[in-house]
Design a protein around this motif. Sequence first.
Motif, PDB file in Angstrom:
ATOM      1  N   GLY A  72       0.821  -1.207   0.000  1.00 13.64           N
ATOM      2  CA  GLY A  72       0.000   0.000   0.000  1.00 13.64           C
ATOM      3  C   GLY A  72       0.853   1.255   0.000  1.00 13.64           C
ATOM      4  O   GLY A  72       1.993   1.262  -0.433  1.00 13.64           O
ATOM      5  N   THR A  73       0.285   2.352   0.490  1.00 13.50           N
ATOM      6  CA  THR A  73       1.034   3.606   0.580  1.00 13.50           C
ATOM      7  C   THR A  73       1.168   4.000   2.030  1.00 13.50           C
ATOM      8  O   THR A  73       0.209   3.862   2.784  1.00 13.50           O
ATOM      9  CB  THR A  73       0.308   4.741  -0.194  1.00 13.50           C
ATOM     10  OG1 THR A  73      -1.013   4.838   0.287  1.00 13.50           O
ATOM     11  CG2 THR A  73       0.328   4.490  -1.678  1.00 13.50           C
ATOM     12  N   PRO A  74       2.271   4.468   2.472  1.00 10.78           N
ATOM     13  CA  PRO A  74       3.546   4.601   1.778  1.00 10.78           C
ATOM     14  C   PRO A  74       4.132   3.227   1.457  1.00 10.78           C
ATOM     15  O   PRO A  74       3.912   2.259   2.164  1.00 10.78           O
ATOM     16  CB  PRO A  74       4.423   5.357   2.767  1.00 10.78           C
ATOM     17  CG  PRO A  74       3.816   5.093   4.096  1.00 10.78           C
ATOM     18  CD  PRO A  74       2.358   4.886   3.867  1.00 10.78           C
ATOM     19  N   ALA A  75       4.886   3.182   0.357  1.00 12.20           N
ATOM     20  CA  ALA A  75       5.360   1.897  -0.152  1.00 12.20           C
ATOM     21  C   ALA A  75       6.783   1.566   0.263  1.00 12.20           C
ATOM     22  O   ALA A  75       7.173   0.412   0.202  1.00 12.20           O
ATOM     23  CB  ALA A  75       5.260   1.894  -1.680  1.00 12.20           C
ATOM     24  N   TRP A  76       7.574   2.553   0.689  1.00 13.29           N
ATOM     25  CA  TRP A  76       8.981   2.353   0.994  1.00 13.29           C
ATOM     26  C   TRP A  76       9.301   2.977   2.335  1.00 13.29           C
ATOM     27  O   TRP A  76       8.673   3.945   2.735  1.00 13.29           O
ATOM     28  CB  TRP A  76       9.866   3.004  -0.073  1.00 13.29           C
ATOM     29  CG  TRP A  76       9.586   2.555  -1.458  1.00 13.29           C
ATOM     30  CD1 TRP A  76       8.698   3.102  -2.330  1.00 13.29           C
ATOM     31  CD2 TRP A  76      10.169   1.455  -2.130  1.00 13.29           C
ATOM     32  NE1 TRP A  76       8.710   2.415  -3.501  1.00 13.29           N
ATOM     33  CE2 TRP A  76       9.607   1.395  -3.412  1.00 13.29           C
ATOM     34  CE3 TRP A  76      11.128   0.516  -1.776  1.00 13.29           C
ATOM     35  CZ2 TRP A  76       9.966   0.435  -4.341  1.00 13.29           C
ATOM     36  CZ3 TRP A  76      11.492  -0.440  -2.704  1.00 13.29           C
ATOM     37  CH2 TRP A  76      10.902  -0.474  -3.982  1.00 13.29           C
ATOM     38  N   ALA A  77      10.324   2.447   3.008  1.00 10.88           N
ATOM     39  CA  ALA A  77      10.810   3.047   4.245  1.00 10.88           C
ATOM     40  C   ALA A  77      12.300   2.781   4.377  1.00 10.88           C
ATOM     41  O   ALA A  77      12.781   1.703   4.048  1.00 10.88           O
ATOM     42  CB  ALA A  77      10.064   2.498   5.451  1.00 10.88           C
ATOM     43  N   LEU A  78      13.028   3.794   4.857  1.00 13.87           N
ATOM     44  CA  LEU A  78      14.456   3.673   5.117  1.00 13.87           C
ATOM     45  C   LEU A  78      14.692   4.089   6.553  1.00 13.87           C
ATOM     46  O   LEU A  78      14.454   5.243   6.909  1.00 13.87           O
ATOM     47  CB  LEU A  78      15.264   4.556   4.158  1.00 13.87           C
ATOM     48  CG  LEU A  78      16.769   4.571   4.347  1.00 13.87           C
ATOM     49  CD1 LEU A  78      17.357   3.199   4.041  1.00 13.87           C
ATOM     50  CD2 LEU A  78      17.409   5.619   3.458  1.00 13.87           C
ATOM     51  N   GLN A  79      15.105   3.120   7.371  1.00 16.77           N
ATOM     52  CA  GLN A  79      15.328   3.349   8.806  1.00 16.77           C
ATOM     53  C   GLN A  79      14.073   3.932   9.472  1.00 16.77           C
ATOM     54  O   GLN A  79      14.162   4.821  10.304  1.00 16.77           O
ATOM     55  CB  GLN A  79      16.518   4.276   9.031  1.00 16.77           C
ATOM     56  CG  GLN A  79      17.872   3.698   8.648  1.00 16.77           C
ATOM     57  CD  GLN A  79      18.277   2.515   9.487  1.00 16.77           C
ATOM     58  OE1 GLN A  79      18.021   1.391   9.096  1.00 16.77           O
ATOM     59  NE2 GLN A  79      18.882   2.753  10.617  1.00 16.77           N
ATOM     60  N   ASP A 110       7.004  -6.771   3.273  1.00 16.67           N
ATOM     61  CA  ASP A 110       5.700  -7.305   3.628  1.00 16.67           C
ATOM     62  C   ASP A 110       5.381  -8.445   2.663  1.00 16.67           C
ATOM     63  O   ASP A 110       5.787  -8.410   1.500  1.00 16.67           O
ATOM     64  CB  ASP A 110       4.653  -6.196   3.522  1.00 16.67           C
ATOM     65  CG  ASP A 110       3.300  -6.591   4.077  1.00 16.67           C
ATOM     66  OD1 ASP A 110       3.135  -7.771   4.439  1.00 16.67           O
ATOM     67  OD2 ASP A 110       2.414  -5.731   4.149  1.00 16.67           O
ATOM     68  N   LYS A 111       4.661  -9.458   3.110  1.00 12.59           N
ATOM     69  CA  LYS A 111       4.396 -10.614   2.246  1.00 12.59           C
ATOM     70  C   LYS A 111       3.438 -10.280   1.099  1.00 12.59           C
ATOM     71  O   LYS A 111       3.361 -11.028   0.135  1.00 12.59           O
ATOM     72  CB  LYS A 111       3.853 -11.788   3.058  1.00 12.59           C
ATOM     73  CG  LYS A 111       2.500 -11.564   3.671  1.00 12.59           C
ATOM     74  CD  LYS A 111       2.063 -12.793   4.445  1.00 12.59           C
ATOM     75  CE  LYS A 111       0.707 -12.582   5.077  1.00 12.59           C
ATOM     76  NZ  LYS A 111       0.288 -13.762   5.824  1.00 12.59           N
ATOM     77  N   GLU A 112       2.752  -9.168   1.169  1.00 11.31           N
ATOM     78  CA  GLU A 112       1.818  -8.795   0.107  1.00 11.31           C
ATOM     79  C   GLU A 112       2.424  -7.838  -0.911  1.00 11.31           C
ATOM     80  O   GLU A 112       1.744  -7.387  -1.822  1.00 11.31           O
ATOM     81  CB  GLU A 112       0.562  -8.181   0.725  1.00 11.31           C
ATOM     82  CG  GLU A 112      -0.219  -9.179   1.562  1.00 11.31           C
ATOM     83  CD  GLU A 112      -1.446  -8.577   2.211  1.00 11.31           C
ATOM     84  OE1 GLU A 112      -1.796  -7.428   1.896  1.00 11.31           O
ATOM     85  OE2 GLU A 112      -2.061  -9.268   3.031  1.00 11.31           O
ATOM     86  N   VAL A 113       3.703  -7.518  -0.783  1.00  7.23           N
ATOM     87  CA  VAL A 113       4.380  -6.629  -1.724  1.00  7.23           C
ATOM     88  C   VAL A 113       4.643  -7.390  -3.015  1.00  7.23           C
ATOM     89  O   VAL A 113       5.044  -8.555  -2.998  1.00  7.23           O
ATOM     90  CB  VAL A 113       5.704  -6.115  -1.113  1.00  7.23           C
ATOM     91  CG1 VAL A 113       6.525  -5.377  -2.142  1.00  7.23           C
ATOM     92  CG2 VAL A 113       5.428  -5.232   0.073  1.00  7.23           C
ATOM     93  N   THR A 114       4.429  -6.713  -4.143  1.00 11.60           N
ATOM     94  CA  THR A 114       4.654  -7.355  -5.436  1.00 11.60           C
ATOM     95  C   THR A 114       6.150  -7.478  -5.717  1.00 11.60           C
ATOM     96  O   THR A 114       6.968  -6.749  -5.169  1.00 11.60           O
ATOM     97  CB  THR A 114       3.981  -6.553  -6.561  1.00 11.60           C
ATOM     98  OG1 THR A 114       4.491  -5.214  -6.541  1.00 11.60           O
ATOM     99  CG2 THR A 114       2.469  -6.525  -6.379  1.00 11.60           C
TER     100      THR A 114
END
Length: 141
Positions: A72-79, A110-114
Motif C-alpha cells: 500500500g502507501t507509503p510503499a517504501w521506508a528507510l530506517q 511485507d508478504k503482500e508486496v509485489t
Amino acid sequence: MIGRPEPAHSGWRSLTPDITPLLDIIFIVLVFLMLTANIPLQSLEVDLPKTDSAALSSVQDNKAITINLLAGTPAWALQGEKYEGWEQFKPVLQSRVSVLKDAELVLASDKEVTVDKMLKLLAFLQEHQIQATQILMEEGQ
C-alpha cells in the motif's frame, strides 16, 4: 449410368479400413509435441549463503541499515522514515549510496508486496555495486 468398374480381386481391399487420415493425425500430433517439448525455461539465478538458520533469524549489527518494502502507501521506508513512491525514494537512496556501501543492508518486505518493487530495489543496489545485503524472512508455520 456410368459406374465404377469392379476389379477382379477387390474382395479383401474393400474390407480393410483406410488408415491414411489416422496416420495424418498421428504425424500432426507428433510434430506438435516435438516442437513444444524443447522450450527453454527462463530462470533467475540466486546465490544463497550457506549459514545456519539461527544466524539468519536475527540481525545483531549496529551498523545495519533497514529498507522496508510496504504494502500500500507509503510503499517504501528507510530506517523507519516512510516514502510514498519509488520516485521519492530513489533520490534518498542515491544520496546515501556511500553509507549503504559501508553498512550492512537489511531488506524487510511485507508478504503482500509485489515482486516488481523488490526487483527495482535489487536492480538499484546492483547498479551501485552494493552487495552486503540480508533479506529478512518470516519462519514458516
